[in-house]
Scaffold this motif. Structure first.
Motif, short mmCIF file in Angstrom:
data_model
loop_
_atom_site.label_atom_id
_atom_site.label_comp_id
_atom_site.label_asym_id
_atom_site.label_seq_id
_atom_site.Cartn_x
_atom_site.Cartn_y
_atom_site.Cartn_z
N ASP A 1 0.82 -1.22 0.00
CA ASP A 1 0.00 0.00 0.00
C ASP A 1 0.85 1.26 0.00
OD1 ASP A 1 -2.31 -1.48 0.05
OD2 ASP A 1 -2.73 -1.15 2.17
N LEU A 2 1.81 1.34 0.92
CA LEU A 2 2.61 2.55 1.09
C LEU A 2 4.07 2.36 0.68
CD1 LEU A 2 1.30 3.77 4.57
CD2 LEU A 2 0.61 4.56 2.31
N GLY A 3 4.63 1.21 1.01
CA GLY A 3 6.05 0.98 0.76
C GLY A 3 6.44 1.09 -0.69
N ILE B 1 9.62 3.12 -2.42
CA ILE B 1 10.60 2.43 -3.27
C ILE B 1 10.66 3.12 -4.63
CG2 ILE B 1 11.05 0.28 -4.50
CD1 ILE B 1 9.74 -1.13 -2.01
N ASP B 2 9.51 3.42 -5.21
CA ASP B 2 9.46 4.08 -6.50
C ASP B 2 10.16 5.44 -6.44
OD1 ASP B 2 8.55 4.33 -9.26
OD2 ASP B 2 7.08 5.75 -8.49
N MET B 3 9.88 6.20 -5.41
CA MET B 3 10.49 7.53 -5.27
C MET B 3 12.00 7.42 -5.06
SD MET B 3 9.92 10.81 -5.27
CE MET B 3 8.21 11.05 -4.92
N MET B 4 12.41 6.45 -4.26
CA MET B 4 13.84 6.25 -4.02
C MET B 4 14.55 5.88 -5.32
SD MET B 4 16.43 3.78 -3.44
CE MET B 4 15.30 2.45 -3.65
N TYR C 1 3.32 -3.63 9.45
CA TYR C 1 4.60 -2.94 9.51
C TYR C 1 5.61 -3.70 8.67
CZ TYR C 1 6.83 -6.34 12.60
OH TYR C 1 7.38 -7.48 13.13
N CYS C 2 6.54 -2.97 8.12
CA CYS C 2 7.66 -3.56 7.39
C CYS C 2 8.84 -2.61 7.50
CB CYS C 2 7.30 -3.77 5.92
SG CYS C 2 8.66 -4.51 4.98
N ASN C 3 9.93 -3.13 8.02
CA ASN C 3 11.17 -2.37 8.10
C ASN C 3 12.20 -3.10 7.26
OD1 ASN C 3 10.04 -0.62 10.03
ND2 ASN C 3 10.48 -2.08 11.63
N PHE C 4 12.94 -2.35 6.46
CA PHE C 4 13.99 -3.00 5.69
C PHE C 4 15.14 -2.05 5.42
CE2 PHE C 4 11.17 -1.31 2.43
CZ PHE C 4 11.99 -0.89 1.41
N ILE C 5 16.29 -2.65 5.21
CA ILE C 5 17.44 -1.90 4.74
C ILE C 5 17.74 -2.37 3.33
CG2 ILE C 5 18.42 -1.36 7.00
CD1 ILE C 5 20.34 -3.70 6.63
N ALA C 6 18.25 -1.48 2.54
CA ALA C 6 18.54 -1.80 1.15
C ALA C 6 19.93 -1.28 0.80
CB ALA C 6 17.50 -1.16 0.23
N GLU C 7 20.55 -1.98 -0.11
CA GLU C 7 21.79 -1.50 -0.71
C GLU C 7 21.37 -0.94 -2.07
OE1 GLU C 7 26.20 -3.31 -1.31
OE2 GLU C 7 24.53 -4.58 -1.93
N VAL C 8 21.66 0.35 -2.28
CA VAL C 8 21.19 1.05 -3.47
C VAL C 8 22.39 1.56 -4.26
CG1 VAL C 8 19.79 2.99 -4.29
CG2 VAL C 8 19.13 1.78 -2.21
N CYS D 1 0.64 1.49 12.03
CA CYS D 1 0.43 1.54 13.48
C CYS D 1 1.08 2.75 14.15
CB CYS D 1 0.97 0.26 14.11
SG CYS D 1 0.21 -1.22 13.44
N ALA D 2 1.47 3.76 13.39
CA ALA D 2 2.09 4.95 13.97
C ALA D 2 0.98 5.94 14.34
CB ALA D 2 3.07 5.57 13.00
N VAL D 3 0.62 5.97 15.59
CA VAL D 3 -0.44 6.85 16.07
C VAL D 3 -0.07 8.30 15.74
CG1 VAL D 3 -1.68 7.66 18.11
CG2 VAL D 3 -1.06 5.24 17.89
N GLY D 4 -1.02 9.03 15.16
CA GLY D 4 -0.79 10.42 14.79
C GLY D 4 -0.27 10.59 13.38
N HIS D 5 -0.03 9.49 12.68
CA HIS D 5 0.48 9.54 11.31
C HIS D 5 -0.42 8.69 10.42
CE1 HIS D 5 4.32 11.54 12.15
NE2 HIS D 5 4.23 10.92 13.31
N ALA D 6 -1.61 9.20 10.11
CA ALA D 6 -2.59 8.42 9.35
C ALA D 6 -2.08 8.04 7.96
CB ALA D 6 -3.90 9.19 9.25
N ASN D 7 -1.46 8.95 7.26
CA ASN D 7 -0.96 8.65 5.92
C ASN D 7 0.28 9.50 5.67
OD1 ASN D 7 -0.80 7.46 3.43
ND2 ASN D 7 -2.21 8.88 2.46
N THR D 8 1.31 9.22 6.41
CA THR D 8 2.54 9.99 6.33
C THR D 8 3.55 9.28 5.44
OG1 THR D 8 2.17 10.89 8.53
CG2 THR D 8 4.41 10.99 7.69
#
Length: 188
Positions: A16-18, A22-25, A62-69, A87-94
């Motif tokens: 949904d968000l990730g 990725i596209d922007m990066m 949630y998904c956390n990852f590191i990447a080599e770019v 699940c970040a309270v206060g960040h509905a669509n950040t």
């Protein structure tokens, strides 16, 4: 609630968000060479649409990852880290990102897309601070207008291609594989 059912959605917050991060990066920095990820579900049940009934959540929130770019400016591989969550309270669509370079920093927040925070030049570096820059109008592109222009045959230099979508999907697949296996995944 289809987004919470793995059979229908495949992924949760990663897709949904990730994918947008990725596209922007990829647009701003370069191509992903490898990823190491962890993903999971914090909120195990969510309200179904138009109901007081709770439904099971099967997709990552949630998904956390590191990447080599591969940095296209110098050709060297650099690290990138991502934190994506519902699940970040206060960040509905950040959606935010920071790009740190040897000569400065650029910070962007999609909730305020008309400005960038930057640290460039000796004044910013010596003051260890960021200043605000207004985004030029030529970079203020609306996704809906880009689609309409594309349908009408008008070219936009920032319009993603099918190939961009395929590359993003390969990265998403590698992130999922890494989170499921606990291994670093190298993209081919």
């Amino acid at each position: 609630e289809w987004r919470f059912i793995k059979e229908y959605a495949g992924t949760g917050v990663l897709g949904d968000l990730g994918v947008h991060l990725i596209d922007m990066m990829r647009l701003l920095v370069g191509d992903v060479k490898s990823v190491s990820a962890m993903a999971g579900i914090v909120v195990k049940k969510r309200l179904k649409l138009d109901s007081d009934e709770l439904g099971d959540v099967e997709t990552d929130d949630y998904c956390n990852f590191i990447a080599e770019v591969e940095d296209r400016t110098c050709g060297e591989c650099i690290p990138a880290s991502f934190a994506i969550t519902r699940c970040a309270v206060g960040h509905a669509n950040t959606i935010k990102f920071d790009i740190f370079g040897t000569d400065g920093t650029i910070s962007f927040d999609l909730n305020n897309p008309s400005i960038l925070k930057v640290c460039i030049g000796e004044v910013d570096k010596n003051g260890n601070g960021l200043h605000t820059v207004t985004v030029p109008d030529k970079f203020k592109i609306k996704q809906e207008q880009m689609f309409i222009d594309m349908v009408n045959g008008k070219n936009c230099e920032f319009l993603p291609t099918i190939e961009d979508g395929i590359e993003c999907q390969k990265i998403l697949d590698a992130i999922l594989e890494s989170s499921e296996t606990g291994r670093r995944i190298t993209l081919k």
